[in-house]
Scaffold this active site. Structure first.
Site, PDB file in Angstrom:
ATOM      1  N   ILE A  49       0.818  -1.222   0.000  1.00 11.31           N
ATOM      2  CA  ILE A  49       0.000   0.000   0.000  1.00 11.31           C
ATOM      3  C   ILE A  49       0.845   1.263   0.000  1.00 11.31           C
ATOM      4  O   ILE A  49       0.330   2.358  -0.119  1.00 11.31           O
ATOM      5  CB  ILE A  49      -0.964   0.044   1.211  1.00 11.31           C
ATOM      6  N   GLY A  72       7.806   3.105   2.450  1.00 10.63           N
ATOM      7  CA  GLY A  72       8.365   3.832   3.585  1.00 10.63           C
ATOM      8  C   GLY A  72       9.837   4.047   3.356  1.00 10.63           C
ATOM      9  O   GLY A  72      10.388   3.617   2.335  1.00 10.63           O
ATOM     10  N   MET A  75      -5.208   1.705   8.569  1.00  8.91           N
ATOM     11  CA  MET A  75      -6.017   2.901   8.379  1.00  8.91           C
ATOM     12  C   MET A  75      -6.496   2.905   6.926  1.00  8.91           C
ATOM     13  O   MET A  75      -5.721   3.195   5.994  1.00  8.91           O
ATOM     14  CB  MET A  75      -5.179   4.147   8.691  1.00  8.91           C
ATOM     15  N   ASN A 102      -8.206   4.636   4.904  1.00 15.97           N
ATOM     16  CA  ASN A 102      -8.176   5.758   3.963  1.00 15.97           C
ATOM     17  C   ASN A 102      -6.792   6.370   3.763  1.00 15.97           C
ATOM     18  O   ASN A 102      -6.674   7.431   3.140  1.00 15.97           O
ATOM     19  CB  ASN A 102      -9.191   6.819   4.381  1.00 15.97           C
ATOM     20  N   SER A 139      -3.138   8.229   3.979  1.00 17.99           N
ATOM     21  CA  SER A 139      -2.694   9.491   4.573  1.00 17.99           C
ATOM     22  C   SER A 139      -3.662  10.627   4.223  1.00 17.99           C
ATOM     23  O   SER A 139      -4.288  10.644   3.154  1.00 17.99           O
ATOM     24  CB  SER A 139      -1.266   9.808   4.145  1.00 17.99           C
ATOM     25  N   ASP A 190       7.306  16.806  12.944  1.00 19.10           N
ATOM     26  CA  ASP A 190       6.977  16.667  11.520  1.00 19.10           C
ATOM     27  C   ASP A 190       5.475  16.495  11.352  1.00 19.10           C
ATOM     28  O   ASP A 190       5.015  15.630  10.606  1.00 19.10           O
ATOM     29  CB  ASP A 190       7.741  15.478  10.924  1.00 19.10           C
TER      30      ASP A 190
HETATM   31  P1  AMP Z   1       5.361   5.805   6.298  1.00 22.44           P
HETATM   32  O1  AMP Z   1       6.616   5.107   6.078  1.00 22.44           O
HETATM   33  O2  AMP Z   1       4.851   5.669   7.706  1.00 22.44           O
HETATM   34  O3  AMP Z   1       5.392   7.248   5.865  1.00 22.44           O
HETATM   35  O4  AMP Z   1       4.268   5.058   5.372  1.00 22.44           O
HETATM   36  C1  AMP Z   1       4.282   5.151   3.964  1.00 22.44           C
HETATM   37  C2  AMP Z   1       2.864   5.093   3.431  1.00 22.44           C
HETATM   38  O5  AMP Z   1       2.259   3.849   3.765  1.00 22.44           O
HETATM   39  C3  AMP Z   1       1.951   6.167   4.032  1.00 22.44           C
HETATM   40  O6  AMP Z   1       1.985   7.364   3.329  1.00 22.44           O
HETATM   41  C4  AMP Z   1       0.579   5.514   3.938  1.00 22.44           C
HETATM   42  O7  AMP Z   1       0.034   5.713   2.663  1.00 22.44           O
HETATM   43  C5  AMP Z   1       0.893   4.018   4.087  1.00 22.44           C
HETATM   44  N1  AMP Z   1       0.669   3.611   5.488  1.00 22.44           N
HETATM   45  C6  AMP Z   1       1.562   3.636   6.491  1.00 22.44           C
HETATM   46  N2  AMP Z   1       1.002   3.181   7.633  1.00 22.44           N
HETATM   47  C7  AMP Z   1      -0.276   2.865   7.333  1.00 22.44           C
HETATM   48  C8  AMP Z   1      -1.382   2.343   8.089  1.00 22.44           C
HETATM   49  N3  AMP Z   1      -1.263   2.087   9.386  1.00 22.44           N
HETATM   50  N4  AMP Z   1      -2.544   2.148   7.455  1.00 22.44           N
HETATM   51  C9  AMP Z   1      -2.663   2.435   6.142  1.00 22.44           C
HETATM   52  N5  AMP Z   1      -1.671   2.919   5.380  1.00 22.44           N
HETATM   53  C10 AMP Z   1      -0.482   3.135   5.959  1.00 22.44           C
END
Ligand code: AMP
Length: 976
Positions: free
Chosen positions: A628, A631, A703, A705, A707, A747
Site C-alpha cells: 500500500i 516507507g 487505516m 483511507n 494518509s 513533523d
Molecule cells: P510511512 O513510512 O509511515 O510514511 O508510510 C508510507 C505510506 O504507507 C503512508 O503514506 C501511507 O500511505 C501508508 N501507510 C503507512 N502506515 C499505514 C497504516 N497504518 N494504514 C494504512 N496505510 C499506511
C-alpha cells in the site's frame, strides 16, 4: 363543479396510474411520517371551501386500492379562491417538518377556450395551533409556505397518450412550537389534482458507535446540530464521554469519545462479550481478552484476572499479564574469602529464579560458640557492604567481625513472591572462623644484643586479653631454634641476642577463648657494636610492616568496594529501565497525563527499548496481502494479524528491506519503541514487532483511507465544514496527548496523519530519523539539519528550538491543509521565499470557504512568539465549542486562494491554464467538449451547466464557480 362536464375525462387523466411500489412506499429510515394520504383508506375529512372548489375523490391504484385525493379545475371562471385544509397534524416534538406533495397540473394553453385567468400555480399555507379541533381558520391567519408551480405540466396530447407528468415538491416549515398545525392549499384558478400529500420529520436513527448507543433523535430546527450524549452499551464504561451530533438532514456527525468494555469483557462489533474460560481481561483499556499467562487459569467466564496454579503466586505489583511465579531455589557454590575480621562472600545465582527477574539476596549472620553448637544473632556492630538485605549482586563484604570467632552466614535468595509462599526459604550456609591478629607497631630500640618491640592489641578481641606471646628466631633458622616469650603488656625487650644478626619476630594474643593468629613477620637486625639506639624512647618509628600494609590495602579495597558499589548502584538506578518498565509493561493501562515519553536513546541498548515497549509477534500470525505504500526503510503492506485467542484484525505491515546496516535496523525499530509508548484514539496504534526472524517488521493498526493529504485531495469539496472540524479536533486531541507526555513530533503535516474508515484521523510517523531522512518535504537548513520548512515554526528553522509550541505552529498548517483539501502550503513558493515571507509577518490567507474563526485559530498558531500560541488543550476546547455551535462557523473569511499575495501577477490566457491554476485540471476535456474554449466563455457558466458537462461533485462546482467570480473581480489580470 360547473366546469367538470366540459372536460369529462380530464380529472381521470389528471391521475397517473400508480404502481404498487409507489403506493406501498418504503421511506428512508431517518424519516418519520406524520401523515400520508397514500395510506389513508377512508375519507380524509379535510375542509374544502367554497363547496364548488376543491373536491375530495377516490381513485384506484393498480392494485385496486382506493386512494384519497383532492382536485380542482375551475379554469373557465375568473376570480377563483378555493381552499382546503387538512385536519390538525400533531408534530410529535419535531421542530422542522417536511411536506412532500405529488400533483399534476394542466397546461393552460392546452385547454381550448380557457380565458387568460387560467393559472398554473397554487399556494400552500400552514397555521400552528394547540387546538386539534378548530373548525374555522381565517385566511389571514395562515402563514404562506410557498407558491407551487409544476416542473412538468401536461397538455391534451399527453392526456391522449396517457403520459402523466407527476410533479413532486418538498417544502419544509421550521421552528414549530405548538402541538401541531393545519396545512392549507389555495387554488386561484388552475387545473390541479393533488395526488398525494406526505408530512414527515427527520430523525437521526438509533446508532451504536464506539460502544456507545445514541438514541433516535429528532433533528433540530433551523438546521442546528443537536448534541447527543451516548450511553455505554452493556458491560462497558466510559473512556471519554461519548457524544455525537444529529444534523438537520438526519445524519450523525463527528463522533467524540468512546466507551470501552469493562474488565472481563471484550469488544465484538457493537457489544461487549464475556471473556471465555481460560482467558481474561484485566483492564477496560485492553481491547481484547487474552489467554491466561503461564501457571494460571480461569475456569469461569468474565475473568478480569487468572488465578495462579498451586505453588505459584502473583505479587501485588505484577501485571495481570505476567506469568505466575514461585520463590527461587537456594543460591549455590558459596565461596568465602577471609581477611582477619572481614570476610567476602560470593555465590552463584539460584538455578531456578522462580520465573522472575527480581531475585535479590539477604544475608543472615549468627555467631557461634562451643564448637558451633551455641549460636546467637550477630550484633549490630557487624557491617555489610553494600547492604545485608536486598542485594542485587551475588557478593557481599562483611566487616567488623570479632577476631577468633566462629560465624555462620546464611545466604537466602528472595524474589517478589517469596513472602507469599508458606514454604521455608531456600538457603545456603557458610561457616567461618575469624582470626585474632596482633598488629605490631614497632617501637624499636636496638643494641648489639637486644631489641625492644611494641604492639597494638587486636581490633575486636573475642574476650579479655590474658597475655601476648612473642616468638623469635634467627632469620632462616626457624627450624633449628626459636624462642617463645610471654607478657601481659604491649612491649617487650628481648635480650641475649647476637650482634649484627637478623631476627624474625611474630606476636599473638591469648584470650579466654584461646590463642589468635600470629601477626605478620618483622625482621630486625641487632647492631654490630655498641652504639646509640636508633630513635630514642620518644622517637617512635612506625614501620610499614606487612600487616599494617595489609590493613591499608584492605581499607583501600573496602573503600573501593563501597565506592564502586555505590557508583554502580547509582548508574544502575539511573539506567535501570526496570523502574520505568513497571509503569509501561502493565498491559496497556496508562493514566493519561501521568506519564512522560522515554526517548529510546536513553537506553544504552536500543533493543531493550524495543523489548520494553513493543510486543514481539510471531511472524506466522501475519498474512501479508498487498503493497500500500513505500516507507523509508522498505515497503508498507496491508494484511491481517491473527493472534492466538484474539480476533483477526486488519493491520499495516512495515518491513525493513534486506541488506540493512545495524544502524538502519535500530532507526527502523525506534519508531516502534516510540509508538508503543502511546495509547490514544488519535495516535496510530502499535500492534507489535517481528524482530526474531527476517524481514524485521512493524505491525500497526490499518487505516483504510491512508494518509490525510492524499485522502483530502481525492475527496475535494465533499465534506461539510463540521466534518472537517471533526478531523481537526481528532488531530488536536492526539497532539494534546503527545504534548502531555512531553513528546515533540517535529513533523506534523497532513501527510503524516492517517485516516480510517470512520474518518478518524490519527497522528503517525514517529521514526527517529524521519525528519532527517524520510520526509520528502524536508530540506537542509543553513545549520545543517533537514527540516520540512513549510510546516515548521520559525524558531525551529532558525535554531532548532523544537517544542510543543512549534508543533502547534505545524498544527495550524495542517488546519490550513484540511480546509483547503490538501492544497500545498504557500503553493509553489520556494522554501527561501517562505522563510523570508514568514519573517516579514506574512501568513497564509484563509482558504476558500474557510470560516473566519478557523482562520483566526490558524493565525493564533502562527504567532511569532511561541509563548503566545495556544496550547493543544485550548485548541481542542475551541474546536469543541465550534462543533457545539455550528452557527459560529457560518461567517466565512472573505478571501480565497485567489487573493493569495504571492500571485499578484496571476494571469492565465486559456481555459486549460485556468483549470490547472485552480487545481481542476481533470476537467479540461469536459470544458473543451462542452465548447468552453476561451476564458470569456466561462465567465457566465452556471452550476446547472457544470452538472450537464459531468462536473457533478458539489465541492468542485463550488470551487469552479468561486474561481469564476474571482475572474470577474480581477478582470484586468485575465488576458481574455
Ligand atoms: P510511512 O513510512 O509511515 O510514511 O508510510 C508510507 C505510506 O504507507 C503512508 O503514506 C501511507 O500511505 C501508508 N501507510 C503507512 N502506515 C499505514 C497504516 N497504518 N494504514 C494504512 N496505510 C499506511
Amino acid at each position: 363543479m360547473a366546469t367538470l362536464w366540459i372536460y369529462p375525462s380530464l380529472l381521470f387523466f389528471l391521475f397517473p396510474s400508480l404502481t404498487p411500489s409507489q403506493a406501498l412506499r418504503n421511506y428512508p429510515e431517518n424519516e418519520v411520517t406524520l401523515l400520508d394520504t397514500m395510506s389513508a383508506l377512508g375519507d380524509l375529512g379535510w375542509e374544502a371551501y367554497p363547496a364548488e372548489g376543491w373536491e375530495e375523490i377516490s381513485v384506484m391504484d393498480e392494485r385496486n386500492t382506493p386512494m384519497r385525493s383532492y382536485q380542482v379545475c375551475n379554469v373557465m371562471e375568473a376570480s377563483q379562491n378555493n381552499w382546503f385544509r387538512t385536519r390538525h397534524i400533531a408534530r410529535e416534538g419535531a421542530q422542522r417538518v417536511y411536506i412532500e406533495i405529488k400533483f399534476t397540473l394542466r397546461d393552460c394553453n392546452s385547454l381550448p377556450g380557457v380565458p387568460g385567468t387560467c393559472k398554473e400555480t397554487f399556494n400552500m399555507y400552514y397555521y400552528e395551533s394547540n387546538n386539534p379541533n378548530l373548525w374555522f381558520i381565517k385566511e389571514s391567519q395562515y402563514i404562506k409556505i410557498d407558491t407551487i408551480a409544476a416542473d412538468e405540466s401536461f397538455t391534451q396530447t399527453d392526456v391522449g397518450d396517457r403520459v402523466m407528468r407527476l410533479n413532486t415538491e418538498i417544502r419544509d416549515i421550521n421552528n414549530l412550537s405548538k402541538k401541531g398545525f393545519y396545512l392549507a392549499f389555495q387554488d386561484v384558478g388552475a387545473c390541479i389534482a393533488l395526488v398525494s400529500l406526505r408530512v414527515f420529520y427527520k430523525k437521526c436513527p438509533l446508532a451504536v458507535l464506539n460502544l456507545a448507543q445514541f438514541p433516535d433523535t429528532v433533528t433540530g430546527g433551523d438546521s442546528a446540530l443537536v448534541e447527543v450524549r451516548g450511553s455505554c452499551v452493556n458491560d462497558s464504561e466510559e473512556f471519554e464521554a461519548p457524544r455525537m451530533y444529529c444534523s438537520g438532514d438526519g445524519g450523525w456527525l463527528v463522533p467524540i469519545g468512546r466507551c470501552v468494555c469493562k474488565p472481563g469483557f471484550e469488544e465484538n462489533k457493537d457489544y461487549c462479550q464475556a471473556c471465555r474460560p481460560g482467558t481474561y481481561k484485566a483492564s477496560s483499556m485492553d481491547a481484547y481478552c487474552s489467554k491466561c499467562p503461564p501457571h494460571s487459569f480461569s475456569h469461569q467466564e468474565k475473568a478480569s484476572e487468572c488465578s495462579c496454579e498451586k505453588g505459584f503466586y502473583r505479587a501485588d505489583m505484577d501485571p495481570r499479564s505476567m506469568a505466575c511465579t514461585r520463590p527461587p531455589s537456594a543460591p549455590e557454590n558459596p565461596i568465602s574469602t577471609l581477611n582477619d575480621t572481614s570476610v567476602t562472600l560470593e555465590w552463584s545465582p539460584p538455578r531456578d529464579s522462580g520465573g522472575r527477574g527480581d531475585v535479590t539476596y539477604s544475608i543472615h549472620c549468627r555467631k557461634c560458640a562451643g564448637d558451633g553448637r551455641i549460636c546467637s544473632p550477630c550484633s549490630n556492630n557487624v557491617h555489610f557492604v553494600p547492604r545485608q538485605f536486598g542485594l542485587s549482586i551475588p557478593k557481599v563484604l562483611i566487616t567488623d567481625l570479632l577476631s577468633n570467632t566462629n560465624y555462620t552466614f546464611s545466604v537466602e535468595a528472595v524474589n517478589g513472591v517469596s513472602d507469599l509462599s508458606p514454604t521455608p526459604k531456600q538457603l545456603v550456609t557458610v561457616n567461618i572462623t575469624t582470626s585474632q591478629t596482633v598488629n605490631v607497631i614497632l617501637k624499636e630500640r636496638k643494641s648489639k644484643d637486644s631489641i625492644t618491640l611494641a604492639w597494638q592489641g587486636p581490633d575486636r578481641p573475642n574476650g579479655v586479653i590474658v597475655e601476648y606471646e612473642v616468638i623469635y628466631y634467627e632469620k632462616n633458622q626457624r627450624d633449628q631454634n626459636y624462642t617463645v616469650l610471654k607478657t601481659k603488656g604491649h612491649m617487650m625487650t628481648v635480650e641475649g641476642l647476637k650482634p649484627g644478626t637478623t631476627y624474625v619476630f611474630r606476636v599473638r594474643a591469648r584470650t579466654d577463648g584461646g590463642y589468635g593468629n600470629y601477626g605478620g613477620e618483622i625482621e630486625l637486625e641487632t647492631s654490630h657494636e655498641d652504639m646509640l639506639a636508633i630513635g630514642g624512647p620518644n622517637q617512635s618509628t612506625i614501620l610499614a610492616v606487612s600487616i599494617a600494609g595489609g590493613i591499608v590495602l584492605l581499607t583501600f579495597l573496602v573503600a573501593c568496594f563501597v565506592v564502586s558499589g555505590r557508583h554502580c548502584g547509582y548508574i544502575k538506578a539511573k539506567q535501570d529501565p526496570d523502574e520505568e518498565k513497571m509503569q509501561f509493561q502493565n498491559g496497556r493501562v496508562k493514566l493519561p497525563g501521568s506519564r512522560t515519553y522515554i526517548h529510546p536513546h536513553t537506553y544504552e541498548d536500543p533493543n531493550q527499548a524495543v523489548r520494553d515497549f513493543a510486543k514481539e509477534i510471531d511472524a506466522s500470525t501475519i498474512r501479508i496481502e498487498r503493497v500500500i505504500g513505500a516507507g523509508e526503510f522498505g515497503e508498507v503492506c496491508s494484511g491481517r494479524l491473527k493472534l492466538p485467542s484474539k480476533r483477526e484484525i486488519y493491520v499495516a505491515i512495515k518491513s525493513l528491506k534486506a541488506g540493512y546496516s545495524e544502524k538502519q535496523r535500530r532507526d527502523f525499530l525506534s519508531e516502534a519503541s516510540i509508538m508503543g509508548q502511546f495509547d490514544h484514539p488519535n495516535i496510530i496504534r502499535l500492534e507489535g514487532v517481528v524482530t526474531r526472524c527476517k524481514p524485521v517488521m512493524i505491525i500497526t493498526e490499518y487505516m483504510e483511507n491512508g494518509s490525510l493529504d492524499t485522502f483530502l485531495k481525492k475527496h475535494d469539496g465533499q465534506f461539510t465544514v463540521i466534518q472537517l472540524v471533526g478531523m481537526m479536533r481528532g488531530i488536536a486531541s492526539g497532539m494534546k496527548y503527545l504534548s502531555d507526555m512531553s513528546y515533540v513530533h517535529r513533523d506534523l503535516a497532513a501527510r503524516n496523519i492517517l485516516v480510517n474508515s470512520n474518518l478518524v484521523c490519527k497522528v503517525s510517523d514517529f521514526g527517529l530519523s524521519r525528519v532527517l531522512e524520510d520526509d520528502p518535504e524536508a530540506a537542509y537548513t543553513t545549520r545543517g539539519g533537514k527540516i520540512p520548512i513549510r510546516w515548521t515554526a520559525p524558531e525551529a528553522i532558525a535554531y532548532r528550538k523544537f517544542t510543543s509550541a512549534s508543533d502547534v505552529w505545524s498544527y495550524g498548517i495542517v488546519m490550513w491543509e484540511v480546509i483547503s483539501y490538501g492544497e500545498r502550503p504557500y503553493w509553489e513558493m520556494s522554501n527561501q521565499d517562505v522563510i523570508k515571507a514568514i519573517d516579514e509577518g506574512y501568513r497564509l490567507p484563509a482558504p476558500m470557504d474557510c470560516p473566519v474563526v478557523l482562520h483566526q485559530l490558524m493565525l493564533d498558531c502562527w504567532e511569532k512568539s511561541r509563548s503566545e500560541r495556544p496550547k493543544f488543550g485550548q485548541i481542542v476546547n475551541t474546536l469543541d465549542k465550534l462543533i457545539r455551535n455550528p452557527n459560529s462557523l457560518k461567517e466565512l473569511a472573505n478571501s480565497s486562494v485567489w487573493e493569495d499575495p504571492t500571485t499578484p501577477e496571476f494571469s492565465v490566457s486559456t481555459v486549460d491554464e485556468w483549470l490547472d491554476a485552480i487545481n481542476m485540471g481533470q476537467y479540461k476535456d469536459n470544458f473543451a467538449n462542452a465548447g468552453y474554449v476561451s476564458l470569456d466563455s466561462i465567465l457566465y457558466i452556471s452550476m446547472c451547466e457544470l452538472s450537464k458537462m459531468d462536473v457533478t461533485l458539489v465541492g468542485h462546482q463550488k470551487k469552479i464557480l468561486s474561481a469564476v467570480q474571482s475572474l470577474h473581480a480581477q478582470g484586468t489580470h485575465v488576458q481574455v
